[in-house]
Each structure stands twice: as C-alpha cells, then as structure tokens.
Design an enzyme around this catalytic site. Structure first.
Site, mmCIF file in Angstrom:
data_model
loop_
_atom_site.group_PDB
_atom_site.id
_atom_site.type_symbol
_atom_site.label_atom_id
_atom_site.label_comp_id
_atom_site.label_asym_id
_atom_site.label_seq_id
_atom_site.Cartn_x
_atom_site.Cartn_y
_atom_site.Cartn_z
ATOM 1 N N ARG A 242 0.852 -1.181 0.000
ATOM 2 C CA ARG A 242 0.000 0.000 0.000
ATOM 3 C C ARG A 242 0.890 1.234 0.000
ATOM 4 N NH1 ARG A 242 -3.125 -2.390 -2.014
ATOM 5 N NH2 ARG A 242 -5.224 -3.018 -1.413
ATOM 6 N N GLU A 271 -2.776 7.774 -4.381
ATOM 7 C CA GLU A 271 -2.848 7.521 -5.826
ATOM 8 C C GLU A 271 -4.245 7.790 -6.383
ATOM 9 O OE1 GLU A 271 -3.425 2.785 -6.337
ATOM 10 O OE2 GLU A 271 -1.485 3.327 -5.474
ATOM 11 N N HIS A 289 -0.048 0.666 -10.357
ATOM 12 C CA HIS A 289 -0.810 -0.300 -9.561
ATOM 13 C C HIS A 289 -1.248 -1.501 -10.410
ATOM 14 C CE1 HIS A 289 -3.337 -0.481 -5.636
ATOM 15 N NE2 HIS A 289 -3.009 -1.696 -6.028
#
Length: 323
Positions: A242, A271, A289
């Site tokens: 994370r 993000e 991601h």
C-alpha cells in the site's frame, strides 16, 4: 423472487459483470471514474450491497447514512485500508475482501520491480525510446546483481511468501523476514526463510527489501527517513503493498542522495497522485498499480466477490469477512 440490488463502483472484467447481471439487479459505473462521497452515501441508502475497490475511500463520513439499506461492502481487492472498518461495524455493515487469488501475480510484479530497479531497465528503455543510445560499452548503465543476495520481506503473509519463493528458488537469494504475527515453521521452511525480530534488522541486512505489510494507520510511513538510512547504499526497495506504507518524500530524498540504490513502486500514497519528487529520480521504477493486473487474476477477484455476496445473501458467513 426479487433480485438483490447491487452497485459496482468501477468497471469489472466483462465475464464477471455478465455473471453479476445474471444473479442480481446490478448497476455498473459506466463512466469507470471514482464515485464521489455523496454518490457513495446515496448508494448505501438505495442498494442491498455496495462493491467498492481500492480507489474508493469509504470513511466514516461516507458511512454516516440516514436510512441505510446496504448490509455488506463486498470489496474488490485484498487490501481494505480504504474502508473504515470500525465505522462500518458501527453502521451494521459486513466487510469482505478477495485474498489468495492475487498472491502469485502480485508477487510476480514484486520481482519484476526488483529486476527493473536493479538492472536499471526503466532508465534503459527511456534512453532507447528517446534515441539517445549510442551503442554498447563496458561502463554503460551498470546495475546491481541480485542473484545470491539477501531478500528481505516485511510482512510474511501470502504475497510475501510467494515473492520469497521466487527470489529464493529463482535467484538463489537468502530470505529473511519480519512479521508482527507468528509464522508457521513449515511456511518459512519453503524458502529456508530466517525470522528477524525487528524491521530494522531486515533493513540493515537485506539487499532487496520487499514490502507486504497492510496499509492503514498502524503502518503509515513505516518506511521513513530514519529507516531508509538503515539500508545499504546498494539496496533496492520494492513496494507492492500500500502506498501509505512509504513516505514518498523521504524515499525520493534517499534515492537522490544515494542512501539506497533504487526503488520499484507499484502503489502510491494518495494515488493516482504521486509525490512529485519521485519523478525526478531516474533510479525509481514507477508502475500504475498493476500487481493483480492479469485477466485470470482480475476475473478470480470478481468471482470471489460474488462468492462472498452469495454466502451473505443466503444467510451464511462470507469466508472472506474482515469486519
């Protein structure tokens, strides 16, 4: 029998959406853009289930709904730090996630980032695409050898162990780890992994540090200026966990100063916004991601959500309940 009303907050794989339509009175987010807090509150009042993703912040303000209809938040993803689980409990909401099915692909990406950072692959591709490569030479873009090095894992859960397997069996790396919870000896034995009692011990010893700790307030900026200084100047930091686990500004400063050799990041605090100083670091590999981004995995994540919904609506306990 009337179908349950289910809201999907982002677009999901086509096959999964088709199955959802068969089972439920489902509403899709056709624009595939993050929902506003107001829209999320309205959904909680109007639907039997809301299925968020890691891009949806479901905090206490979102969960403060008058006349709430929803009874379950069936989240698409293994991490659930985007959901205030305590507020969800108070609101009478069950929260589920999708573990296990994305462990292998996320571990694959962790090793991808390790190799890209160590061998300066991002820099090399940028040079070629810009037309600046002048040909092979002995001193050009020298990187770091990872084979035979020490692979440090912070968080020895499913994904951390899968990453360790790849590092140990594929690259002959010694595995060390820290985890705040006990790890069964047979799981550590798969990679001859050696336990360390503190995060600091792993940081000092490892040539590559791969982060697999959960997000949330307990691990906020776990990797800080002080801890980065403990790492070897030749070390690589990898984060597929994370974004908030790493202090982005501190990492950028460490990369610029040569405190560590490089970093590979697939997740970022806040993000899709990214700490601007990271863009100035040629020795940082930045990916959008992609940890679980394979067709097989994203399909499996969606079907896992459906399994949790089906169990809940039958009156059974969903197997992936986290709150």
């Amino acid at each position: 029998m009337t179908k349950k009303k289910v809201l999907i907050t982002r677009r999901w794989p086509e096959a999964v959406e088709a199955r959802l339509k068969e089972l439920y009175d489902v509403t899709l987010n056709e624009t595939d853009t993050p929902m506003t807090a107001e829209a999320m509150r309205a959904a909680l009042a109007d639907y039997d289930a809301v299925c968020p993703t890691v891009s949806d912040k479901v905090d206490a303000s979102v969960l403060a709904v008058s006349g709430q209809r929803a009874k379950i938040l069936a989240s698409y993803g293994v991490g659930y730090s985007h959901i205030d689980t305590e507020a969800a409990k108070k609101a009478g909401l069950v929260v589920t996630n999708t573990p296990e099915v994305l462990s292998e692909c996320t571990a694959d990406l962790a090793l991808t980032l390790m190799l890209m950072a160590a061998r300066r692959a991002g820099e090399g591709e940028r040079e070629v695409r810009a037309g600046n490569w002048t040909g092979w030479r002995p001193t050009h873009m020298i990187g770091t050898k990872v084979s035979g090095g020490v692979f440090g894992v912070l968080g020895f859960g499913r994904i951390g162990r899968e990453a360790a397997k790849r590092a140990h069996h594929g690259f002959g790396m010694k595995v060390i780890y820290f985890d705040p919870f006990p790890v069964k000896p047979e799981l550590a034995a798969e990679t001859n992994a050696e336990k360390r009692d503190t995060i600091e011990e792993v940081l000092r010893e490892a040539d590559v540090v791969s982060l697999h700790m959960p997000g949330g307030k307990d691990n906020y900026h776990l990797i800080s200026t002080e801890r980065l200084k403990l790492m070897k100047p030749t070390a690589i930091l990898v984060n597929t966990a994370r974004g908030e686990v790493v202090d982005g500004k501190a990492l950028a400063a460490a990369l610029k100063a040569g405190t560590i050799a490089g970093a590979g990041l697939d997740v970022f605090e806040g993000e899709p916004k990214i700490e601007p100083t990271l863009f100035e670091c040629e020795n940082a590999v930045l990916l959008p991601h992609l940890g679980s981004a394979t067709k097989a995995t994203r399909d499996a994540m969606g079907y896992r959500v459906i399994d949790n919904l089906e169990a809940f609506f039958r009156g059974d306990a969903p197997r992936d309940r986290v709150a």
